[in-house]
Each structure stands twice: as structure tokens, then as C-alpha cells.
Design an enzyme around this catalytic site. Structure first.
Site, PDB file in Angstrom:
ATOM      1  N   HIS A 111     -79.749  37.636  69.981  1.00 56.56           N
ATOM      2  CA  HIS A 111     -80.816  38.113  70.319  1.00 56.56           C
ATOM      3  C   HIS A 111     -81.928  36.843  70.296  1.00 56.56           C
ATOM      4  O   HIS A 111     -81.331  35.842  70.064  1.00 56.56           O
ATOM      5  CB  HIS A 111     -81.690  39.003  69.385  1.00 56.56           C
ATOM      6  CG  HIS A 111     -82.320  38.308  68.019  1.00 56.56           C
ATOM      7  ND1 HIS A 111     -81.340  38.455  66.996  1.00 56.56           N
ATOM      8  CD2 HIS A 111     -83.453  38.158  67.744  1.00 56.56           C
ATOM      9  CE1 HIS A 111     -81.845  37.878  65.936  1.00 56.56           C
ATOM     10  NE2 HIS A 111     -83.249  37.590  66.421  1.00 56.56           N
ATOM     11  N   HIS A 138     -85.260  34.933  69.086  1.00 58.65           N
ATOM     12  CA  HIS A 138     -86.576  35.130  68.348  1.00 58.65           C
ATOM     13  C   HIS A 138     -87.572  34.211  69.075  1.00 58.65           C
ATOM     14  O   HIS A 138     -87.358  33.119  69.370  1.00 58.65           O
ATOM     15  CB  HIS A 138     -86.255  34.593  66.958  1.00 58.65           C
ATOM     16  CG  HIS A 138     -87.543  34.576  66.101  1.00 58.65           C
ATOM     17  ND1 HIS A 138     -88.086  35.739  65.498  1.00 58.65           N
ATOM     18  CD2 HIS A 138     -88.439  33.377  65.823  1.00 58.65           C
ATOM     19  CE1 HIS A 138     -89.269  35.138  64.971  1.00 58.65           C
ATOM     20  NE2 HIS A 138     -89.304  33.953  65.041  1.00 58.65           N
ATOM     21  N   HIS A 149     -92.421  39.612  60.074  1.00 62.13           N
ATOM     22  CA  HIS A 149     -91.606  38.959  61.179  1.00 62.13           C
ATOM     23  C   HIS A 149     -92.849  38.118  61.734  1.00 62.13           C
ATOM     24  O   HIS A 149     -94.013  38.492  61.948  1.00 62.13           O
ATOM     25  CB  HIS A 149     -91.356  39.915  62.158  1.00 62.13           C
ATOM     26  CG  HIS A 149     -90.338  39.404  63.071  1.00 62.13           C
ATOM     27  ND1 HIS A 149     -90.093  39.906  64.409  1.00 62.13           N
ATOM     28  CD2 HIS A 149     -89.687  38.502  63.303  1.00 62.13           C
ATOM     29  CE1 HIS A 149     -89.186  39.350  65.314  1.00 62.13           C
ATOM     30  NE2 HIS A 149     -88.896  38.325  64.252  1.00 62.13           N
ATOM     31  N   ASP A 184     -88.602  39.601  68.516  1.00 58.10           N
ATOM     32  CA  ASP A 184     -87.267  39.634  69.016  1.00 58.10           C
ATOM     33  C   ASP A 184     -87.192  40.042  70.302  1.00 58.10           C
ATOM     34  O   ASP A 184     -87.497  41.326  70.651  1.00 58.10           O
ATOM     35  CB  ASP A 184     -86.301  40.335  68.061  1.00 58.10           C
ATOM     36  CG  ASP A 184     -86.236  39.597  66.723  1.00 58.10           C
ATOM     37  OD1 ASP A 184     -86.622  38.240  66.790  1.00 58.10           O
ATOM     38  OD2 ASP A 184     -85.649  40.256  65.600  1.00 58.10           O
TER      39      ASP A 184
END
Length: 261
Positions: A233, A235, A154, A158
Site C-alpha cells: 500500500h 502511506h 495513524h 493509506d
């Protein structure tokens, strides 16, 4: 008939007796109101001599001199009083002018201080940082591994955000990208005032255009689930450049700017 005179010496009246008689006569004529018109030069001279003998002219002269001195003293005292009053008025006017000058100086200093405080507050507001979604928290950490990311980890974090939640700029900056970002879906990239960059991905809508300046906390879009996403959500990434691959720890970045999370 023959007349005889008593024996003994008979003398004519002396000068003093004649003078007394003349004075008595002059007094009688003055009472009758005729001395000024009928007196002979000799009698007038004798009358003047009598007045001088009494001293009336001397008394009058002394009285006039004393009155003049009193008048001069009064004028001098009035002059001094006028000077004192003028000096007092000038001193009061000067004191009022000085008080006004000081009051104006204090007011100007207060205005400048207020202006400085306002500028400082504005700088603090512009330089302040906040969460991109108010009251949110991180649901997926930075560098988390998995098949969801093409790089294998990642590149950001998030934040929990229901679809349509307000997404704001974490700090002041300028929009350098606003549109479709492939796997990021609808995304925005900001160049921050400190030269760093922040990215906001998977938005349902975008509310800014490239080149626009934004302030800290200003809404720039709404959260969603566009692009490579498994659900609504936000990011969020922090970068050293606007390009993918220059990412840094977003949590550490926000904390370094005073954001608690």
C-alpha cells in the site's frame, strides 16, 4: 495723212484703274512663276499691301495664340492629373503600411496572449494537485487508532496500491529526503511550493534524489510493503515540517488543493 480724233473729252486712266491693272499684272506674273524674281520694289510693296488688306497675317496670329492657350491648358491638366496620381499612390502606400502595422500589432498581441495563456497553464499545472496513486482511495483513515503505530494513532492515510504501482508527486516540489525511513521503509519527503511537506512511505523503489525538483503528477517511485507494513500500500502524510510529528489531515490537505477523494 492727217488723223482726226473724235470730238469729246479724253482722260487718262485714274489711279483705281491703274491699280487694278497692276494687280491683274501681278496675278499674271505670279501664275507664270516670275513675280518673286522679277517684280519691282513697287510691285512687291503693292502685293504685301494686298495681303494685309485680306487679313491673313491677323488670322495666323490669332491661330498661334489659340494653339498656345490649348497647349498650356493641356499641360496644366496633365500636371493636375500627375499630382492626383501621385497623391493616390502615396495614400495607397500609407494605407498599406498602416494595415501592415496593424496586422503586425495584432500578431504580436496574439503571440503575447498565447504566451500568457501558456504560462498560466504551466502555473496551473505546477500548482495543481492530484492523488498520489491514480484512481486509488483511502483504506485506512487519518488518526485511526491501534497497536500498529508507535504513537497509538495513524499519522497519515493509506492508499490502496498493488505492489509496483506508480507513485507520483501530488504537487510540484523539491525532494528533501529519499531513502530508508525506519518504520516507513523506503520513503520520500517533498517540500511543496506552498511551503508544506508531503511524505510517501513503504515504497518498493525510489526514483528521485535529494535536491531534485519534481512537477505535479511526476512519478517518484513504486509502491510496496517495506518497513512496518502488513501488505502492499502507500502511506501518505501531509506535514507542516519535514519531521515526524508535524502531520495534518492528508484528506483535508488534498481537498484544499482541489483533489476529489
Amino acid at each position: 495723212m492727217a488723223f482726226t480724233r473724235a470730238t469729246g473729252k479724253h482722260r487718262a486712266p485714274n489711279r483705281l484703274t491703274r491699280r487694278s491693272a497692276q494687280v491683274a499684272g501681278i496675278a499674271a506674273l505670279a501664275t507664270a512663276g516670275v513675280i518673286g524674281a522679277t517684280a519691282s520694289p513697287a510691285l512687291a510693296a503693292d502685293s504685301a499691301a494686298t495681303v494685309e488688306t485680306v487679313g491673313l497675317t491677323q488670322v495666323t496670329a490669332i491661330g498661334s495664340s489659340l494653339a498656345a492657350q490649348i497647349e498650356a491648358q493641356a499641360q496644366a491638366q496633365q500636371h493636375q492629373a500627375d499630382l492626383a496620381a501621385k497623391a493616390k499612390a502615396e495614400a495607397e502606400a500609407k494605407a498599406k503600411a498602416e494595415a501592415k502595422r496593424k496586422a503586425e500589432a495584432r500578431a504580436e498581441e496574439t503571440r503575447k496572449a498565447e504566451a500568457r495563456a501558456a504560462r498560466a497553464a504551466e502555473r496551473a499545472r505546477l500548482n495543481s494537485f492530484r492523488l498520489p496513486v491514480a484512481g486509488s482511495y483511502v483504506t485506512t483513515a487519518y488518526k485511526s487508532g491501534g497497536s500498529l503505530w508507535s504513537s497509538g494513532s495513524h499519522s497519515g492515510v493509506d492508499f490502496r496500491a498493488a505492489s509496483g504501482s506508480s507513485v507520483v508527486a501530488v504537487g510540484a516540489g523539491t525532494v528533501v529526503e529519499a531513502g530508508w525511513g525506519g518504520a516507513y521503509g523506503n520513503n520520500i519527503v517533498l517540500r511543496m511550493t506552498d511551503g508544506t511537506y508531503t511524505q510517501y512511505g513503504h515504497l518498493s523503489s525510489i526514483g528521485v534524489q535529494v535536491g531534485r525538483r519534481v512537477s505535479s503528477g511526476q512519478q517518484i517511485g513504486l509502491s510496496g510493503s517495506t518497513g512496518n507494513s502488513t501488505g502492499p500500500h502507500l502511506h501518505f502524510e501531509a506535514r507542516t515540517t519535514p519531521r515526524y510529528g508535524s502531520d495534518m489531515d492528508p484528506v483535508a490537505y488534498l481537498r484544499s488543493h482541489g483533489v476529489r477523494l
